[in-house]
Design a protein around this motif. Structure first.
Motif, PDB file in Angstrom:
ATOM      1  N   GLY A 161     -26.225  -9.361  27.706  1.00 43.99           N
ATOM      2  CA  GLY A 161     -25.361  -8.515  27.647  1.00 43.99           C
ATOM      3  C   GLY A 161     -25.852  -7.195  28.019  1.00 43.99           C
ATOM      4  N   ILE A 162     -26.816  -7.009  28.943  1.00 46.09           N
ATOM      5  CA  ILE A 162     -27.209  -5.772  29.602  1.00 46.09           C
ATOM      6  C   ILE A 162     -26.641  -5.277  30.725  1.00 46.09           C
ATOM      7  CG2 ILE A 162     -29.318  -5.973  28.133  1.00 46.09           C
ATOM      8  CD1 ILE A 162     -30.748  -7.013  30.831  1.00 46.09           C
ATOM      9  N   THR A 163     -26.828  -4.134  31.179  1.00 48.00           N
ATOM     10  CA  THR A 163     -26.193  -3.488  32.261  1.00 48.00           C
ATOM     11  C   THR A 163     -27.269  -3.060  33.191  1.00 48.00           C
ATOM     12  OG1 THR A 163     -25.738  -1.339  30.987  1.00 48.00           O
ATOM     13  CG2 THR A 163     -23.877  -2.706  31.206  1.00 48.00           C
ATOM     14  N   HIS A 164     -28.464  -2.749  32.643  1.00 46.56           N
ATOM     15  CA  HIS A 164     -29.626  -2.253  33.451  1.00 46.56           C
ATOM     16  C   HIS A 164     -30.826  -3.183  33.413  1.00 46.56           C
ATOM     17  CE1 HIS A 164     -27.074   1.294  33.165  1.00 46.56           C
ATOM     18  NE2 HIS A 164     -27.700   1.759  34.349  1.00 46.56           N
ATOM     19  N   GLN A 165     -31.497  -3.265  34.216  1.00 47.40           N
ATOM     20  CA  GLN A 165     -32.926  -4.040  34.254  1.00 47.40           C
ATOM     21  C   GLN A 165     -33.584  -3.554  35.388  1.00 47.40           C
ATOM     22  OE1 GLN A 165     -33.609  -7.747  32.411  1.00 47.40           O
ATOM     23  NE2 GLN A 165     -34.482  -8.475  34.328  1.00 47.40           N
ATOM     24  N   ALA A 166     -35.030  -3.303  35.239  1.00 45.86           N
ATOM     25  CA  ALA A 166     -35.843  -2.777  36.281  1.00 45.86           C
ATOM     26  C   ALA A 166     -36.017  -3.855  37.420  1.00 45.86           C
ATOM     27  CB  ALA A 166     -37.256  -2.695  35.665  1.00 45.86           C
ATOM     28  N   GLY A 167     -35.838  -3.333  38.661  1.00 44.84           N
ATOM     29  CA  GLY A 167     -36.050  -4.285  40.073  1.00 44.84           C
ATOM     30  C   GLY A 167     -34.681  -4.665  40.005  1.00 44.84           C
ATOM     31  N   MET A 168     -33.613  -4.356  39.535  1.00 43.22           N
ATOM     32  CA  MET A 168     -32.075  -4.554  39.677  1.00 43.22           C
ATOM     33  C   MET A 168     -31.377  -3.426  40.079  1.00 43.22           C
ATOM     34  SD  MET A 168     -31.420  -7.837  36.964  1.00 43.22           S
ATOM     35  CE  MET A 168     -32.635  -9.301  37.362  1.00 43.22           C
ATOM     36  N   GLU A 169     -30.542  -3.630  41.107  1.00 41.71           N
ATOM     37  CA  GLU A 169     -29.849  -2.272  41.593  1.00 41.71           C
ATOM     38  C   GLU A 169     -28.454  -1.880  40.778  1.00 41.71           C
ATOM     39  OE1 GLU A 169     -31.245  -0.691  44.115  1.00 41.71           O
ATOM     40  OE2 GLU A 169     -32.797  -2.066  43.742  1.00 41.71           O
ATOM     41  N   GLN A 170     -28.198  -0.865  40.479  1.00 42.73           N
ATOM     42  CA  GLN A 170     -27.017  -0.389  39.874  1.00 42.73           C
ATOM     43  C   GLN A 170     -25.875  -0.186  40.937  1.00 42.73           C
ATOM     44  OE1 GLN A 170     -25.819   0.258  36.573  1.00 42.73           O
ATOM     45  NE2 GLN A 170     -27.679  -1.054  36.406  1.00 42.73           N
ATOM     46  N   PRO A 171     -24.561  -0.783  40.679  1.00 39.55           N
ATOM     47  CA  PRO A 171     -23.396  -0.525  41.815  1.00 39.55           C
ATOM     48  C   PRO A 171     -23.312   0.782  41.904  1.00 39.55           C
ATOM     49  CG  PRO A 171     -22.438  -1.153  39.335  1.00 39.55           C
ATOM     50  CD  PRO A 171     -23.951  -1.255  39.408  1.00 39.55           C
TER      51      PRO A 171
END
Length: 358
Positions: A258-268
């Protein structure tokens, strides 16, 4: 035939949808022929030439077998940048296997001089693995300025974890040469355990894509219940699905952690919650719409409208609805050679609309 004047909010432009053609069965994509006619795909598996006066031609012959059903069928079509000389086009569709599975495929062909048939049809790419699903095919094609092709691929819904697996094509964007071969500067060429075709990954259901005026590649993708996204995919980057998302499971409940951010993953660049069910995408490069040049437009299926999007570099700074009273699912939007925007509506009696200003 006007549907009625529908007001665009900023710059006080009044947009009037004008019916060019109707009677199309779930049209999915439109391309513009040099002679002023239109090439339109219908999801059940037909390709038609539509005259400038809106007359529907008989189905073009020569398509490969298409697994039409659910969200699958004949989907995108684009003309080669050299179409006027070589009559080459590219199309993507749901391709069946004998065991009842299917996947997205990309093919090229030449349109016959009488426009009645496809010739020299060649399948350039088939998404692997084929799975038993009628959902999330992706299937938007963009020709980059370097002459390579980008193809968006969905994760087929029931296989969402595979969007993070570089050993397959589910939930990926792939980049290919026009003969189907792999460009040697693709980000995963030579990497063990990764498909060399992959450009970016961690995508869900990407149903719109376009080049910006500066040549950068943009796309949009469906979130689950919330979290529709606009992204500007860059080579080798991970766009997070299903590890991060702004949506939730249908009926409620978090996806994964249920997360919206994680290191190594891009934000829209932008996300819609609740979902609007994004579809086709285009950039305005003409002077037909004063004050809108350089802006993006995105179709919406569920919300039954267009969204007009103002960008500042790679940032979305403003989103405004257009055609809010249209009352039809918007499947595709493209800018024609005449500078007007054209819209396809997704229904059994679908329309091709030209968006004029007053």
């Amino acid at each position: 035939m006007a549907l009625g004047a529908l007001l665009g909010h900023a710059q006080a432009l009044e947009i009037t949808p004008e019916v060019v053609a109707q009677g199309l069965q779930n049209p999915w994509a439109v391309a513009f022929l040099p002679d002023g006619q239109f090439l339109v795909t219908e999801r059940p598996g037909r390709l038609r030439v539509v005259s400038a006066q809106g007359q529907l031609g008989e189905p073009v012959q020569g398509l490969p077998a298409i697994a039409a059903g659910g969200q699958g069928g004949l989907l995108d079509v684009v003309l080669d940048s050299g179409f006027a000389q070589n009559r080459t086009l590219y199309f993507c569709y749901s391709e069946a296997a004998p065991n009842g599975t299917n996947s997205t495929a990309l093919a090229k062909a030449r349109l016959s001089s009488d426009q009645h048939a496809l010739q020299d049809v060649q399948v350039l790419f088939s998404q692997q693995p084929k799975v038993a699903s009628q959902l999330h095919f992706g299937c938007r094609i963009v020709e980059r300025r370097d002459g390579t092709l980008l193809l968006t691929l969905g994760e087929r819904s029931h296989y969402k974890e595979e969007a993070q697996n570089l050993r397959n094509h589910l939930g990926k964007i792939v980049r290919l040469h026009k003969d189907g071969s792999v460009p040697q500067d693709n980000p995963f060429v030579g990497r063990s355990g990764a498909r060399p075709e992959i450009w970016s990954y961690g995508h869900r259901s990407p149903q719109g894509a376009a080049l910006a005026p500066d040549g950068t590649f943009w796309m949009n993708e469906h979130g689950p219940q919330g979290g529709d996204e606009i992204n500007r995919p860059e080579p080798g980057k991970n766009y997070g699905w299903p590890v991060i998302t702004y949506g939730e499971n249908y009926g409620g409940g978090k996806i994964g952690a249920g997360i919206t951010h994680q290191a190594g993953m891009e934000q829209p660049a932008h996300q819609w919650t609740p979902s609007i069910a994004v579809s086709g995408m285009a950039f305005i490069t003409s002077d037909r719409y004063p004050g809108w040049k350089g802006q993006m437009v995105v179709g919406a299926l569920k919300a039954q409208r267009l969204e007009r999007i103002t960008l500042a570099g790679d940032k979305v700074v403003r989103v405004e609805p257009l055609l809010a009273q249209l009352g039809q699912r918007v499947r595709d939007v493209r800018q024609g050679p005449d500078g007007w925007l054209y819209v396809l509506t997704d229904r059994s009696n679908g329309q091709l609309l030209r968006l004029r200003t007053r």
